[in-house]
Design a protein around this motif. Structure first.
Motif, short mmCIF file in Angstrom:
data_model
loop_
_atom_site.label_atom_id
_atom_site.label_comp_id
_atom_site.label_asym_id
_atom_site.label_seq_id
_atom_site.Cartn_x
_atom_site.Cartn_y
_atom_site.Cartn_z
N PRO A 1 39.53 31.92 87.01
CA PRO A 1 40.15 31.44 88.24
C PRO A 1 39.37 30.29 88.87
O PRO A 1 38.13 30.26 88.82
N ALA A 2 40.09 29.37 89.45
CA ALA A 2 39.46 28.27 90.17
C ALA A 2 38.86 28.77 91.47
O ALA A 2 39.17 29.86 91.96
N GLU A 3 38.03 27.95 92.05
CA GLU A 3 37.33 28.35 93.28
C GLU A 3 38.26 28.47 94.47
O GLU A 3 37.97 29.20 95.42
N TRP A 4 39.38 27.76 94.44
CA TRP A 4 40.27 27.75 95.61
C TRP A 4 41.20 28.97 95.67
O TRP A 4 41.89 29.15 96.65
N VAL A 5 41.22 29.82 94.64
CA VAL A 5 42.06 31.01 94.73
C VAL A 5 41.46 31.98 95.75
O VAL A 5 40.28 31.89 96.10
N ALA B 1 27.14 36.59 88.31
CA ALA B 1 28.18 36.80 87.30
C ALA B 1 29.32 35.81 87.50
O ALA B 1 29.65 35.43 88.62
N LEU B 2 29.92 35.42 86.40
CA LEU B 2 31.20 34.73 86.44
C LEU B 2 32.31 35.77 86.34
O LEU B 2 32.11 36.85 85.79
N THR B 3 33.48 35.42 86.86
CA THR B 3 34.61 36.35 86.83
C THR B 3 35.79 35.71 86.13
O THR B 3 36.22 34.62 86.52
N ILE B 4 36.31 36.38 85.11
CA ILE B 4 37.58 35.96 84.52
C ILE B 4 38.64 36.99 84.90
O ILE B 4 38.32 38.10 85.32
N MET B 5 39.88 36.59 84.78
CA MET B 5 41.00 37.51 85.01
C MET B 5 41.65 37.82 83.67
O MET B 5 41.93 36.92 82.88
N GLU B 6 41.84 39.12 83.42
CA GLU B 6 42.54 39.55 82.22
C GLU B 6 43.75 40.37 82.65
O GLU B 6 43.61 41.47 83.18
N GLU B 7 44.93 39.76 82.46
CA GLU B 7 46.20 40.38 82.88
C GLU B 7 46.15 40.83 84.33
O GLU B 7 46.55 41.94 84.68
N ASP C 1 42.03 26.25 86.89
CA ASP C 1 42.95 27.38 87.08
C ASP C 1 44.14 27.31 86.14
O ASP C 1 45.10 28.06 86.30
N ALA C 2 44.09 26.39 85.18
CA ALA C 2 45.24 26.21 84.29
C ALA C 2 44.77 25.93 82.86
O ALA C 2 45.37 25.13 82.15
N GLY C 3 43.65 26.56 82.48
CA GLY C 3 43.23 26.49 81.09
C GLY C 3 42.26 25.42 80.71
O GLY C 3 41.87 25.31 79.54
N CYS C 4 41.83 24.58 81.68
CA CYS C 4 40.88 23.52 81.39
C CYS C 4 39.52 23.82 82.02
O CYS C 4 39.44 24.23 83.18
N ILE C 5 38.46 23.62 81.23
CA ILE C 5 37.10 23.76 81.71
C ILE C 5 36.41 22.41 81.59
O ILE C 5 36.39 21.80 80.51
#
Length: 342
Positions: free
Chosen positions: A9-13, A91-97, A155-159
Motif C-alpha cells: 500500500p502507498a503511504e496515502w492510504v 516492518a514493511l506492510t503488504i496487503m494480501e487479499e 499503490d498500483a504495482g509499481c515500486i
C-alpha cells in the motif's frame, strides 16, 4: 484503498498508526537532544490527533509528560535501541487479499556504516511484545538487507527505487540486479520495479534512498527534487535523474506526471560539512502531511507545491534542521502502518 489482490500500500492510504523510535542520551542524538526532542514532540502530537502512535524507546520514563498520560491511541514499547531511524528498521506492510502482513528484513546500518544490532531486533521484539493486532502475521526475510526508505509504492504495482542503494556493497552484494529485482517483485507483490540510476544528496548516509529524491504522491504522480543552480554540486546528477524519471512508465506503459520540488539553499553543520536538506522527505498521515522545512527562502514555495499535491490534507511544516544534522529528516524517523496493523 484497494481491498483485493496483493500489493504494497502507498503511504496515502488510510493508516492505523505511525511508529517513532524515541531519541535519548544513548543514541547519536546525545549532543542534540534539546533541539531534536521538540521535533519528535511536534510530530507525536500531530499523529496522535489523527491516528495511533507506536513509540519504541529504551525507557518510557524519559518520554515527555504528554506521552506519560493515558491515551487509547498511544502504544509504548520499551527495548534496547541503537538509534531512531524507524523508516529503516521498522516492518514493511503488504496487503494480501485485504489483510495486512508484516515483513521483517535485516537492517545493518546502511551497509554496516553504523552499529545496528539492537535496531535490527526492534521489529521481532515488537512482534513478541504483541504490539500489533492479534492475528497479523509477520514473515521473516532477515537474510535480505533492506530499508523502508529505499522504496516508494504507487499503490498500483509499481515500486520506485535507486540502484545506488540497492546495489551497494555490504547490503546484498552476493545478488545480481536481476535477482534483487525478482526478490522485490515477489516479496512486495510488485509488477514493475522502476530503477533510478542518478541523484544524490551531499551528507546522505543511505546511499541515495529514494525518499530523499523522488516520491509517489498518487498512482500517476511523482514529486522529485530539482536543482536549477548550475554551479551546485548536485545539478548534473539531479538533471539526469529528471531525464530518467521522464522515461519511466506504469504497468500500462503510461508516463508519470512529474512535479518538481524546489531545491533548498545549502544548509551546513557546525563543522562546515553540507547536510541533506530535502523537501522530498515528508510523511503522509491521515488528513495531513508532515512537511520538512529548513528556514530557507524555498520553504514557502515547497509548502505551496505540497498543498497542490495534497489539496485535501493539512500541510504541517516542521523545522527539520535538527534532524538533518544527523543526516535524515521526517520520513526517515517514521514508519506508517495501514489499517488493521496497530
Amino acid at each position: 484503498m484497494k481491498t483485493e489482490g496483493n500489493f504494497l500500500p502507498a503511504e496515502w492510504v488510510e493508516q492505523s498508526g505511525v511508529q517513532l523510535t524515541w531519541p535519548d542520551a544513548e543514541t547519536d542524538w546525545v549532543d542534540l537532544l534539546d533541539e531534536v526532542v521538540p521535533v519528535y514532540e511536534q510530530m507525536a502530537r500531530a499523529i496522535l490527533e489523527r491516528e495511533k502512535l507506536l513509540i519504541v524507546c529504551r525507557d518510557k520514563s524519559n518520554l515527555p509528560e504528554f506521552l506519560q498520560a493515558e491515551n487509547e491511541r498511544l502504544l509504548i514499547h520499551e527495548m534496547p535501541i541503537n538509534d531512531t531511524w524507524a523508516r529503516d528498521h521498522a516492518a514493511l506492510t503488504i496487503m494480501e487479499e485485504g489483510e495486512p502482513v508484516l515483513l521483517n528484513f535485516r537492517f545493518n546500518g546502511w551497509g554496516m556504516k553504523f552499529a545496528a544490532c539492537d535496531d535490527n531486533q526492534i521489529t521481532p521484539t515488537l512482534f513478541e511484545q504483541a504490539a500489533f493486532q492479534p492475528g497479523v502475521p509477520m514473515v521473516d526475510y532477515s537474510y535480505f538487507t533492506f530499508e523502508g526508505g529505499a522504496i516508494e509504492s504507487n499503490d498500483a504495482g509499481c515500486i520506485l527505487t535507486t540502484s545506488e542503494c540497492l546495489l551497494s556493497k555490504n547490503r546484498n552484494e552476493h545478488l545480481s540486479k536481476s535477482e534483487i529485482e525478482g526478490f522485490l517483485k515477489n516479496t512486495l507483490e510488485a509488477g514493475k520495479i522502476l530503477w533510478l540510476d542518478h541523484g544524490f544528496l551531499e551528507g546522505d548516509d543511505t546511499d541515495s534512498h529514494i525518499d530523499t529524491l523522488a516520491r509517489f504522491c498518487s498512482e500517476d504522480t511523482i514529486a522529485y527534487v530539482k536543482c536549477d543552480d548550475e554551479t551546485d554540486m548536485h545539478f548534473e546528477a539531479l538533471k539526469k535523474m529528471k531525464e530518467q524519471l521522464q522515461t519511466l512508465t506504469d504497468l500500462e506503459n503510461k508516463p508519470f506526471k512529474l512535479v518538481a520540488l524546489p531545491f533548498a539553499d545549502a544548509v551546513f553543520a557546525e563543522d562546515g560539512h553540507r547536510i541533506p536538506a530535502t523537501y522530498a522527505n515528508f510523511l503522509i498521515i491521515n488528513g495531513a502531511v508532515l512537511f520538512p522545512i529548513y528556514g530557507v527562502k524555498q520553504d514557502k514555495e515547497a509548502i505551496e507545491v505540497m498543498q497542490s499535491l495534497f489539496p485535501d490534507r493539512e500541510i504541517i511544516p516542521i523545522n527539520s534542521v535538527p534532524l538533518i544534522k544527523q543526516h535524515g529528516s521526517i520520513h526517515c524517523i517514521s514508519m506508517q502502518f495501514p489499517l488493521g496493523v496497530l
